[in-house]
Design a protein around this motif. Structure first.
Motif, PDB file in Angstrom:
ATOM      1  N   ASP A  48       0.812  -1.230   0.000  1.00  0.00           N
ATOM      2  CA  ASP A  48       0.000   0.000   0.000  1.00  0.00           C
ATOM      3  C   ASP A  48       0.840   1.273   0.000  1.00  0.00           C
ATOM      4  OD1 ASP A  48      -2.055  -1.779   0.151  1.00  0.00           O
ATOM      5  OD2 ASP A  48      -2.919  -1.021   2.024  1.00  0.00           O
ATOM      6  N   PHE A  49       2.051   1.216   0.579  1.00  0.00           N
ATOM      7  CA  PHE A  49       2.873   2.439   0.679  1.00  0.00           C
ATOM      8  C   PHE A  49       4.086   2.397  -0.244  1.00  0.00           C
ATOM      9  CE2 PHE A  49       1.197   1.830   5.158  1.00  0.00           C
ATOM     10  CZ  PHE A  49       0.131   2.704   4.992  1.00  0.00           C
ATOM     11  N   THR A  70       6.628   0.557  -0.050  1.00  0.00           N
ATOM     12  CA  THR A  70       7.865   0.347   0.715  1.00  0.00           C
ATOM     13  C   THR A  70       8.776  -0.641  -0.012  1.00  0.00           C
ATOM     14  OG1 THR A  70       6.573   0.658   2.729  1.00  0.00           O
ATOM     15  CG2 THR A  70       8.758  -0.361   2.987  1.00  0.00           C
TER      16      THR A  70
END
Ligand code: 5GP
Ligand code: ZN
Length: 106
Positions: free
Chosen positions: A13-14, A16
């Motif tokens: 979602d981010f 990363t």
């Protein structure tokens, strides 16, 4: 778990970056490093903390992941930390193993 920050990271979602990943875990840099090298080994499977873990195979796989990522990054010596419970300093309630090396402040 939908409201778990590490589950969201695992889900991408981010965006990363994963330093290392395998079937059992992902490894990424701590956002607020407490050492020159500070990585988090995070199981893909959500479990709040070591206290809720009853899968000894997963625990073994996580420790082997620590060893494998350390080897990949050329870390011969390092410290591993698992904070279990609020009083011990656990902030994120998704089991994780810290890998630390150099000027450790944890
Ligand atoms: P704990 O205190 O639960 O053992 O460790 C949680 C760690 O996760 C802390 O060192 C904290 O800096 C790190 N952390 C918390 N939120 C994020 C995040 O969104 N991204 C990354 N990369 N690390 C995080
Ligand atoms: Zn989670």
């Amino acid at each position: 778990m939908t409201d778990c920050i590490f589950c969201k990271i695992i889900n991408g979602d981010f965006g990363t970056e994963f330093v290392y990943e395998n079937e059992y875990a992902v490894v990424f840099n701590d956002i607020n490093p407490k050492a020159d090298t500070h990585l988090l080994v995070v199981p893909r499977f959500h479990v709040d903390s070591l206290n809720q873990l009853d899968d000894e195979l997963l625990l073994g796989k996580l420790m082997m992941t620590v060893k494998d990522v350390a080897k990949k990054l050329g870390l011969n010596s390092y410290r591993t930390v698992i904070n279990t419970g609020k009083d011990a300093g656990q902030e994120v309630f998704h089991l994780h193993i810290h890998i630390l090396k150099g000027n450790i402040k944890l």
